[in-house]
Design an enzyme around this catalytic site. Sequence first.
Site, PDB file in Angstrom:
ATOM      1  N   LYS A 174     -21.188 -36.744  31.990  1.00 46.00           N
ATOM      2  CA  LYS A 174     -21.670 -37.977  33.286  1.00 46.00           C
ATOM      3  C   LYS A 174     -22.928 -38.610  32.724  1.00 46.00           C
ATOM      4  CE  LYS A 174     -22.270 -41.805  36.293  1.00 46.00           C
ATOM      5  NZ  LYS A 174     -23.899 -41.905  36.285  1.00 46.00           N
ATOM      6  N   CYS A 194     -38.927 -32.844  35.676  1.00 46.37           N
ATOM      7  CA  CYS A 194     -38.964 -32.248  36.858  1.00 46.37           C
ATOM      8  C   CYS A 194     -39.746 -30.883  37.279  1.00 46.37           C
ATOM      9  CB  CYS A 194     -37.832 -31.859  37.423  1.00 46.37           C
ATOM     10  SG  CYS A 194     -36.955 -30.148  35.913  1.00 46.37           S
TER      11      CYS A 194
END
Length: 487
Positions: free
Chosen positions: A181, A289
Amino acid sequence: MTEDLITVAGVAVDTRHFIGGRRVASAGTFTDVSPIDGAPLGEISRGTPTEAAAAVTAAGAAFPGWAATPPAERARILRAVADGVDKRLEELAAVETADNGALLRSHRRGVMPRVAHNFRFFADRLLTLDHEDFTTRGHTNHVSWDPAGPCVLITPWNAPLMLATWKVAPALAAGNTVVLKPAEWSPLTASLLADIAAGAGLPPGVLNVVQGYGAEIGDTLTAHPDVRRISFTGSVPTARHIAASAAANLTPLSLELGGKSPLLVFADADLDLAADLAVEQYDNAGQVCLAATRLLVEASVAEEFTRRFTERAARLRQGDPRDESTDVGPVIHHRQLEKIDGFVQRALAAGARAVLGGRRGEGQYYPPTLLTDVRQDSEIVQEEVFGPVLTLQTFTGEDEAVHLANDTRFGLAATVATGDPERAERVTARLVAGTVWVNCFFVRDLDAPFGGSRQSGVGREGGTWSFDFYCDLKNTVTAPKGWQTHG
């Protein structure tokens, strides 16, 4: 060109899901917009629970056959996927730049080659996966890695294809099937990956791609009783929701949740190197990140460090990421831009000072920003901004430096700049982080474990750690003369 195909950067991209080896459309769509100029790229099939459940069913049906495929054959197909990525590298780079706004030169030279490397690395590791047999009172212990089953992989928008294949490659190598996804802000290269995988001979249903909004299809995927592993990269609130959804089935999770990483600059450091490392944190418009967004500088060199840093940062060129001379591109989405600017404006209102930047630019471009005069307990220091915004604080000794570095709820990474090897050893031993760099940044090897501490994540992936997560480890104990039966 049909209504299900769009052309992005001269490349045809199918906007439908890929389920069970075929393209499946949804009744509804969502608009994918380029952050470069705000122009719509196309209407993308908007998944519903029906398509999400169908993808899990397809993965479940394909699992026995793929799990039974000999490792050498699985590895051969994964290498063929890597070859397919290499052949379409320029196309993948162009589409991803249009879709998420990262630098085209970075996609060409680093990101897409790493996508191919992800597949080759885990294909190779699969064939060397081994644990030496050992004995217990004459009994032989044999450790094996058994495929776990269908995996749901939910991936972010900041490096869409690289971070997707960082999960897809080991999951497939382990003998699992996958439902991928992708993030709704950058779905296009996941669709191209489905085409490449099919062309490489990956059997139908082994890799499925479902597009859409997490709020609409996430629970169907993460709460499905047939899903055996879930890997997610994203925010802490979403991770909490996924964990709660998966809890009923006790589905194992791997979570990488970002951070608020520090860069510690000691007075004995090479200040030119330290300034270069600090400026590097603006890579991908700060949407990384691992970025060391908190600059912690020893007070005696803070003024000189700031001078060298601002000189370098002022030379960064912000603009169209397709231009080879551009250093900083746009922010992914107007909502992300508003979020970043909100952090900065609240910090300024609370007394912070903008040494660099501090005001949004035109379109979806936010200038590299450095804020000083910030409190350790302030929002700008404690919360992840995920944009080109750094803070600078000073310290007077190792103890204070380590305290400031560790004083957040995160623990993904840290960077240390020092000219003293003994200090580096002392300080790194005390830092709470999954990865620590000393006098360097973003040196990553797929052999190394990757993940975060505290609220930066759960678990480690990379090397054999990926197989440990994506497999059920089995220990088979055989007695001496174990095949003898009693009369």
